[in-house]
Design an enzyme around this catalytic site. Sequence first.
Site, mmCIF file in Angstrom:
data_model
loop_
_atom_site.group_PDB
_atom_site.id
_atom_site.type_symbol
_atom_site.label_atom_id
_atom_site.label_comp_id
_atom_site.label_asym_id
_atom_site.label_seq_id
_atom_site.Cartn_x
_atom_site.Cartn_y
_atom_site.Cartn_z
ATOM 1 N N ARG A 262 36.193 52.241 30.109
ATOM 2 C CA ARG A 262 37.239 51.209 30.042
ATOM 3 C C ARG A 262 36.980 50.092 31.052
ATOM 4 O O ARG A 262 36.545 49.003 30.703
ATOM 5 C CB ARG A 262 38.614 51.857 30.277
ATOM 6 C CG ARG A 262 39.801 51.014 29.798
ATOM 7 C CD ARG A 262 40.223 49.916 30.746
ATOM 8 N NE ARG A 262 40.661 50.394 32.045
ATOM 9 C CZ ARG A 262 40.981 49.589 33.038
ATOM 10 N NH1 ARG A 262 40.885 48.272 32.901
ATOM 11 N NH2 ARG A 262 41.348 50.082 34.211
ATOM 12 N N ASP A 263 37.180 50.376 32.316
ATOM 13 C CA ASP A 263 37.033 49.358 33.353
ATOM 14 C C ASP A 263 35.584 48.916 33.480
ATOM 15 O O ASP A 263 35.299 47.761 33.800
ATOM 16 C CB ASP A 263 37.535 49.929 34.690
ATOM 17 C CG ASP A 263 37.840 48.858 35.720
ATOM 18 O OD1 ASP A 263 37.778 47.672 35.370
ATOM 19 O OD2 ASP A 263 38.141 49.212 36.865
ATOM 20 N N HIS B 216 40.723 53.618 44.232
ATOM 21 C CA HIS B 216 39.880 52.883 43.282
ATOM 22 C C HIS B 216 39.205 51.744 44.032
ATOM 23 O O HIS B 216 39.844 50.740 44.351
ATOM 24 C CB HIS B 216 40.766 52.347 42.153
ATOM 25 C CG HIS B 216 40.045 51.593 41.085
ATOM 26 N ND1 HIS B 216 40.062 51.989 39.764
ATOM 27 C CD2 HIS B 216 39.313 50.443 41.112
ATOM 28 C CE1 HIS B 216 39.359 51.117 39.041
ATOM 29 N NE2 HIS B 216 38.899 50.177 39.847
ATOM 30 N N HIS C 176 36.048 48.901 44.438
ATOM 31 C CA HIS C 176 34.926 48.123 43.919
ATOM 32 C C HIS C 176 33.918 47.954 45.053
ATOM 33 O O HIS C 176 34.284 47.921 46.227
ATOM 34 C CB HIS C 176 35.401 46.779 43.393
ATOM 35 C CG HIS C 176 36.094 46.881 42.074
ATOM 36 N ND1 HIS C 176 35.658 46.223 40.948
ATOM 37 C CD2 HIS C 176 37.192 47.587 41.684
ATOM 38 C CE1 HIS C 176 36.453 46.520 39.934
ATOM 39 N NE2 HIS C 176 37.390 47.344 40.357
ATOM 40 N N CYS D 127 36.405 42.677 36.836
ATOM 41 C CA CYS D 127 37.693 42.328 36.244
ATOM 42 C C CYS D 127 37.634 40.901 35.714
ATOM 43 O O CYS D 127 37.307 39.977 36.455
ATOM 44 C CB CYS D 127 38.803 42.454 37.288
ATOM 45 S SG CYS D 127 40.429 41.955 36.649
ATOM 46 N N ASN E 120 32.575 48.668 39.826
ATOM 47 C CA ASN E 120 33.227 49.769 40.528
ATOM 48 C C ASN E 120 32.175 50.577 41.287
ATOM 49 O O ASN E 120 30.991 50.520 40.993
ATOM 50 C CB ASN E 120 33.916 50.697 39.519
ATOM 51 C CG ASN E 120 35.001 50.009 38.739
ATOM 52 O OD1 ASN E 120 36.129 49.923 39.173
ATOM 53 N ND2 ASN E 120 34.660 49.505 37.556
#
Length: 298
Positions: free
Chosen positions: A15-16, A205, A207, A238, A247
């Site tokens: 997803r991300d 989370h 990055h 993003c 990430n």
Amino acid sequence: MNLPKKATIIEVGPRDGLQNEQKFVDTEVKKEFIRQLASSGIKEMEITSFVSPKWVPQMRDAAEIVHASPAGVRNIVLAPNRRGIDRVLETSSKAVAVFVGVSNTFNKKNINKSTEESLKELKPIISELKEKDFFVRACISTAFYCPYEGKVVESDTISLCREFAEAGADELSVADTIGMAVPTESFSLFSKLKKELPGTLIAAHFHDTRKTALANIFSALQAGIDRFDTSAGGLGGCPFAPGATGNVATEDVVYMLERMGVETGVDLDELKKAIDLVAPAVSRPITTGYYQLSGKPN
């Protein structure tokens, strides 16, 4: 040294990791990527998002991805608003992630609502999802820094997290969206969140924009965090956060944790196979430390 015996890896690559890819990654490649991630021992992952294909065309196959999701895994889908939630409810999914930025400017750029407006919309949705026996994850973006407003006040992040916890969210994913946090900031915020919200799952989370993600994870471990969002191959970024690169890489985090005696349940050789599958389909080469040292795809 304060280290847990085990840590949970929440894989966000499908997803991300893929959402910002300009060239559409074939649906069958995504399915194989997800299946191989599950084969590596990943038990929780964000697999897709129900967002407007106009704004995030990479996720236009969300329903098909959910239909093919592997058994025995918590397959989380992201939905930013009522329309997205309604699409989720038409599928077999039972785990949803919603998201809000602590920064008003980021939130408006992202979903055209202020943080307060988003929260007002999401609270009844969370209640509805809990009544339907969903696992609800709240993703807290710009928890440390915002690309538009700069440093975010720590108490504002804690306050937003508290509101989501009180609304019934099962988990908070607290994100360093543009990778500006340093270990002292990681330890400070996560120590306070653990104390403030002892009954809520909290995931970190990070990055790796400025190559501080592993150090921030180590600090979060010291603060009592044992859940981490990571992306195989370090994929990600993003579309609404200028400068946000990938990430932190799943393989690098797993390597570090396992070497420190923290069990993850993830097989690095099998994880590498998942990266080999997706590497030819993405726009930039995979350059993460463990992956490069373990050999490139054939």
